[in-house]
Design a protein around this motif. Structure first.
Motif, PDB file in Angstrom:
ATOM      1  N   THR A   1     -60.083  44.493 -10.430  1.00 21.76           N
ATOM      2  CA  THR A   1     -60.136  45.877 -10.907  1.00 21.76           C
ATOM      3  C   THR A   1     -59.491  46.006 -12.278  1.00 21.76           C
ATOM      4  OG1 THR A   1     -60.033  46.682  -8.616  1.00 21.76           O
ATOM      5  CG2 THR A   1     -59.527  48.265 -10.366  1.00 21.76           C
ATOM      6  N   LEU A   2     -58.350  45.328 -12.466  1.00 22.36           N
ATOM      7  CA  LEU A   2     -57.657  45.360 -13.751  1.00 22.36           C
ATOM      8  C   LEU A   2     -58.531  44.766 -14.857  1.00 22.36           C
ATOM      9  CD1 LEU A   2     -55.152  45.828 -15.491  1.00 22.36           C
ATOM     10  CD2 LEU A   2     -54.278  43.611 -14.700  1.00 22.36           C
ATOM     11  N   ALA A   3     -59.181  43.643 -14.551  1.00 21.21           N
ATOM     12  CA  ALA A   3     -60.058  43.014 -15.542  1.00 21.21           C
ATOM     13  C   ALA A   3     -61.210  43.943 -15.928  1.00 21.21           C
ATOM     14  CB  ALA A   3     -60.593  41.693 -14.988  1.00 21.21           C
ATOM     15  N   LEU A   4     -61.806  44.608 -14.926  1.00 19.84           N
ATOM     16  CA  LEU A   4     -62.910  45.532 -15.190  1.00 19.84           C
ATOM     17  C   LEU A   4     -62.427  46.751 -15.981  1.00 19.84           C
ATOM     18  CD1 LEU A   4     -64.736  45.418 -11.725  1.00 19.84           C
ATOM     19  CD2 LEU A   4     -65.501  44.376 -13.875  1.00 19.84           C
ATOM     20  N   ALA A   5     -61.228  47.238 -15.635  1.00 19.14           N
ATOM     21  CA  ALA A   5     -60.685  48.409 -16.338  1.00 19.14           C
ATOM     22  C   ALA A   5     -60.418  48.091 -17.802  1.00 19.14           C
ATOM     23  CB  ALA A   5     -59.391  48.867 -15.655  1.00 19.14           C
ATOM     24  N   SER A   6     -59.875  46.898 -18.078  1.00 25.36           N
ATOM     25  CA  SER A   6     -59.614  46.523 -19.473  1.00 25.36           C
ATOM     26  C   SER A   6     -60.913  46.332 -20.242  1.00 25.36           C
ATOM     27  CB  SER A   6     -58.775  45.252 -19.516  1.00 25.36           C
ATOM     28  OG  SER A   6     -59.508  44.137 -19.020  1.00 25.36           O
ATOM     29  N   ARG A   7     -61.960  45.908 -19.535  1.00 30.37           N
ATOM     30  CA  ARG A   7     -63.243  45.663 -20.186  1.00 30.37           C
ATOM     31  C   ARG A   7     -63.980  46.967 -20.507  1.00 30.37           C
ATOM     32  NH1 ARG A   7     -67.313  45.797 -22.325  1.00 30.37           N
ATOM     33  NH2 ARG A   7     -69.087  44.348 -22.349  1.00 30.37           N
ATOM     34  N   PHE A   8     -64.002  47.912 -19.541  1.00 28.91           N
ATOM     35  CA  PHE A   8     -64.824  49.114 -19.698  1.00 28.91           C
ATOM     36  C   PHE A   8     -64.042  50.333 -20.175  1.00 28.91           C
ATOM     37  CE2 PHE A   8     -67.214  46.552 -16.587  1.00 28.91           C
ATOM     38  CZ  PHE A   8     -68.453  46.513 -17.219  1.00 28.91           C
ATOM     39  N   PHE A   9     -62.703  50.363 -19.933  1.00 26.88           N
ATOM     40  CA  PHE A   9     -61.924  51.537 -20.318  1.00 26.88           C
ATOM     41  C   PHE A   9     -60.852  51.233 -21.363  1.00 26.88           C
ATOM     42  CE2 PHE A   9     -62.887  52.380 -15.673  1.00 26.88           C
ATOM     43  CZ  PHE A   9     -63.981  53.185 -15.938  1.00 26.88           C
ATOM     44  N   GLY A  10     -60.633  49.968 -21.662  1.00 25.67           N
ATOM     45  CA  GLY A  10     -59.528  49.618 -22.557  1.00 25.67           C
ATOM     46  C   GLY A  10     -59.963  49.201 -23.936  1.00 25.67           C
ATOM     47  N   ALA A  11     -61.047  49.753 -24.432  1.00 23.68           N
ATOM     48  CA  ALA A  11     -61.553  49.375 -25.758  1.00 23.68           C
ATOM     49  C   ALA A  11     -60.471  49.540 -26.816  1.00 23.68           C
ATOM     50  CB  ALA A  11     -62.769  50.231 -26.113  1.00 23.68           C
ATOM     51  N   GLY A  12     -60.124  48.421 -27.467  1.00 19.91           N
ATOM     52  CA  GLY A  12     -59.083  48.443 -28.482  1.00 19.91           C
ATOM     53  C   GLY A  12     -57.686  48.273 -27.929  1.00 19.91           C
ATOM     54  N   HIS A  13     -57.538  48.339 -26.581  1.00 21.60           N
ATOM     55  CA  HIS A  13     -56.221  48.203 -25.949  1.00 21.60           C
ATOM     56  C   HIS A  13     -56.258  47.145 -24.835  1.00 21.60           C
ATOM     57  CE1 HIS A  13     -55.083  51.941 -27.999  1.00 21.60           C
ATOM     58  NE2 HIS A  13     -56.192  52.477 -27.530  1.00 21.60           N
ATOM     59  N   GLU A  14     -57.201  46.198 -24.918  1.00 21.21           N
ATOM     60  CA  GLU A  14     -57.397  45.253 -23.814  1.00 21.21           C
ATOM     61  C   GLU A  14     -56.125  44.495 -23.463  1.00 21.21           C
ATOM     62  OE1 GLU A  14     -59.316  45.501 -26.429  1.00 21.21           O
ATOM     63  OE2 GLU A  14     -61.425  45.665 -25.846  1.00 21.21           O
ATOM     64  N   GLU A  15     -55.432  43.974 -24.463  1.00 25.00           N
ATOM     65  CA  GLU A  15     -54.220  43.184 -24.202  1.00 25.00           C
ATOM     66  C   GLU A  15     -53.128  44.044 -23.577  1.00 25.00           C
ATOM     67  OE1 GLU A  15     -50.951  40.513 -26.695  1.00 25.00           O
ATOM     68  OE2 GLU A  15     -52.907  40.965 -27.592  1.00 25.00           O
ATOM     69  N   THR A  16     -52.951  45.259 -24.088  1.00 24.05           N
ATOM     70  CA  THR A  16     -51.940  46.180 -23.553  1.00 24.05           C
ATOM     71  C   THR A  16     -52.227  46.534 -22.100  1.00 24.05           C
ATOM     72  OG1 THR A  16     -51.556  47.145 -25.734  1.00 24.05           O
ATOM     73  CG2 THR A  16     -50.877  48.454 -23.838  1.00 24.05           C
ATOM     74  N   VAL A  17     -53.493  46.834 -21.811  1.00 20.17           N
ATOM     75  CA  VAL A  17     -53.884  47.207 -20.449  1.00 20.17           C
ATOM     76  C   VAL A  17     -53.661  46.042 -19.487  1.00 20.17           C
ATOM     77  CG1 VAL A  17     -55.859  47.815 -18.985  1.00 20.17           C
ATOM     78  CG2 VAL A  17     -55.532  48.963 -21.185  1.00 20.17           C
ATOM     79  N   LEU A  18     -54.055  44.844 -19.889  1.00 17.63           N
ATOM     80  CA  LEU A  18     -53.887  43.677 -19.021  1.00 17.63           C
ATOM     81  C   LEU A  18     -52.409  43.385 -18.762  1.00 17.63           C
ATOM     82  CD1 LEU A  18     -56.610  41.247 -20.433  1.00 17.63           C
ATOM     83  CD2 LEU A  18     -56.592  42.322 -18.169  1.00 17.63           C
ATOM     84  N   LEU A  19     -51.598  43.428 -19.798  1.00 17.62           N
ATOM     85  CA  LEU A  19     -50.175  43.138 -19.641  1.00 17.62           C
ATOM     86  C   LEU A  19     -49.494  44.181 -18.768  1.00 17.62           C
ATOM     87  CD1 LEU A  19     -47.667  41.498 -20.324  1.00 17.62           C
ATOM     88  CD2 LEU A  19     -47.428  42.848 -22.432  1.00 17.62           C
ATOM     89  N   ALA A  20     -49.765  45.463 -19.030  1.00 18.48           N
ATOM     90  CA  ALA A  20     -49.145  46.531 -18.242  1.00 18.48           C
ATOM     91  C   ALA A  20     -49.603  46.474 -16.786  1.00 18.48           C
ATOM     92  CB  ALA A  20     -49.481  47.891 -18.847  1.00 18.48           C
ATOM     93  N   GLY A  21     -50.897  46.201 -16.561  1.00 14.65           N
ATOM     94  CA  GLY A  21     -51.406  46.090 -15.201  1.00 14.65           C
ATOM     95  C   GLY A  21     -50.779  44.941 -14.448  1.00 14.65           C
ATOM     96  N   LEU A  22     -50.608  43.805 -15.108  1.00 13.55           N
ATOM     97  CA  LEU A  22     -49.957  42.649 -14.471  1.00 13.55           C
ATOM     98  C   LEU A  22     -48.500  42.960 -14.137  1.00 13.55           C
ATOM     99  CD1 LEU A  22     -51.385  39.692 -16.589  1.00 13.55           C
ATOM    100  CD2 LEU A  22     -51.909  40.236 -14.205  1.00 13.55           C
TER     101      LEU A  22
END
Length: 327
Positions: free
Chosen positions: A143-164
């Motif tokens: 879910t985190l990977a999908l969220a960073s891909r479809f909702f985290g445009a420009g913030h992929e690294e931030t979203v992945l790190l915060a989600g982890l």
């Protein structure tokens, strides 16, 4: 303004009271008092006042004095953004952390074995596949990977790190609490075996280290629930003290409601309330992850939570009437 903010916090966190009650009933009276005293101070001053300051400072790389100055002067800007706008800019990290943490709570509940099933056509099949070890963590990572891909445009690294970090926080706090709680249960079983005719309690009320980690779990849970309220509050007022006071009043009301539910045994009387609260948590987790990219009105978040709780309460009342009729 303060009254409106208090109502906002109560409406957004009503389902939080039911979920907190499911955890709080496992803690002894001393730790229940800690939840109402120290916990309230953490909720009001920690999460509603200091935490937003910390988030803005870390995400925007601003010194503490500058952050405080921005918060006290709502019209003042730093790098072209006000305090509220800096907090809004930190939303991807906040939403990813809170969304994954809440998603893990929902998944562990829906995939685990339960004494009662509310929506049997959903819950029974999920209980079967939930026997696969670490399935909830796998689903959360996907879910985190999908969220960073479809909702985290420009913030992929931030979203992945915060989600982890949200996933790691849940696994650490919940895991440590479970270890100490299981140790306590083993000790009580040994004591009961040694004492003939001793009556056990239906719910083991934990103390010591187990209760401490349950307390930490409750505080992180409260933090995850409060993210949307803290960010959404700036749409109502730009005054940080009004926001802290209003959200703090709401937080105190919710915590008092939590203790009321525990002491009245409401969750035992209305067995589907816990289910409704966890479905509301699952919905809030999805809303937080979607809000990384899209603005979701706070009224939608609040109404979804109340709808699930209301439906669960109605189903519980119908079940109780049927049981009375059979008796």
């Amino acid at each position: 303004m303060v009254l409106i903010l208090a109502i906002l916090e109560i409406s957004l966190s009503f389902d939080n009271a039911v979920v907190n009650a499911t955890v709080l009933k496992r803690m002894n009276p001393f730790w229940q008092k800690i939840f109402l005293t120290v916990g309230v101070l953490i909720a009001v001053f920690g999460m509603r006042l200091l935490f937003p300051l910390l988030v803005v400072g870390l995400t925007a790389h601003i010194s503490p004095s500058t952050v405080i100055d921005l918060a006290l002067h709502s019209d003042q800007t730093y790098n072209g953004l006000t305090y509220a706008q800096h907090l809004e800019a930190a939303n991807p990290a906040i939403a990813a952390f809170g969304g994954i943490f809440l998603l893990m709570i929902f998944l562990d509940f829906i995939l685990g074995e339960k004494d009662f099933n509310w929506l049997r056509w959903i819950e029974r099949p999920l209980e079967k596949i939930g026997q696969l070890e670490a399935l909830s963590s796998v689903i959360a990572l996907i879910t985190l990977a999908l969220a960073s891909r479809f909702f985290g445009a420009g913030h992929e690294e931030t979203v992945l790190l915060a989600g982890l970090l949200g996933l790691a926080t849940y696994l650490a706090v919940n895991g440590l609490s479970g270890v100490f709680e299981s140790t306590l249960e083993e000790d009580e079983e040994e004591a009961e075996a040694a004492t003939a005719g001793a009556k056990g309690r239906s719910v083991v009320q934990v103390a010591g280290k187990a209760a401490f980690f349950l307390f930490l779990y409750l505080e992180v849970l409260d933090a995850s629930f409060s993210f949307d309220g803290v960010v959404g509050a700036f749409a109502i007022s730009q005054d940080i003290f009004q926001i802290t006071l209003g959200l703090g009043i709401g937080a105190m009301y919710i915590r008092s409601l939590t203790v009321f539910l525990v002491r009245k045994g409401t969750l035992d009387d209305y067995v589907y309330l816990e289910h409704g609260a966890h479905y509301a948590i699952g919905a809030l987790a999805v809303i937080l992850l979607v809000s990384i990219e899209y603005k979701i009105p706070e009224i939608v978040t609040g109404l979804i939570g109340v709808a699930f709780i209301g439906a669960a309460l109605a189903s519980s009342m119908v079940r109780n009437k049927r049981a009375e009729a059979l008796e």
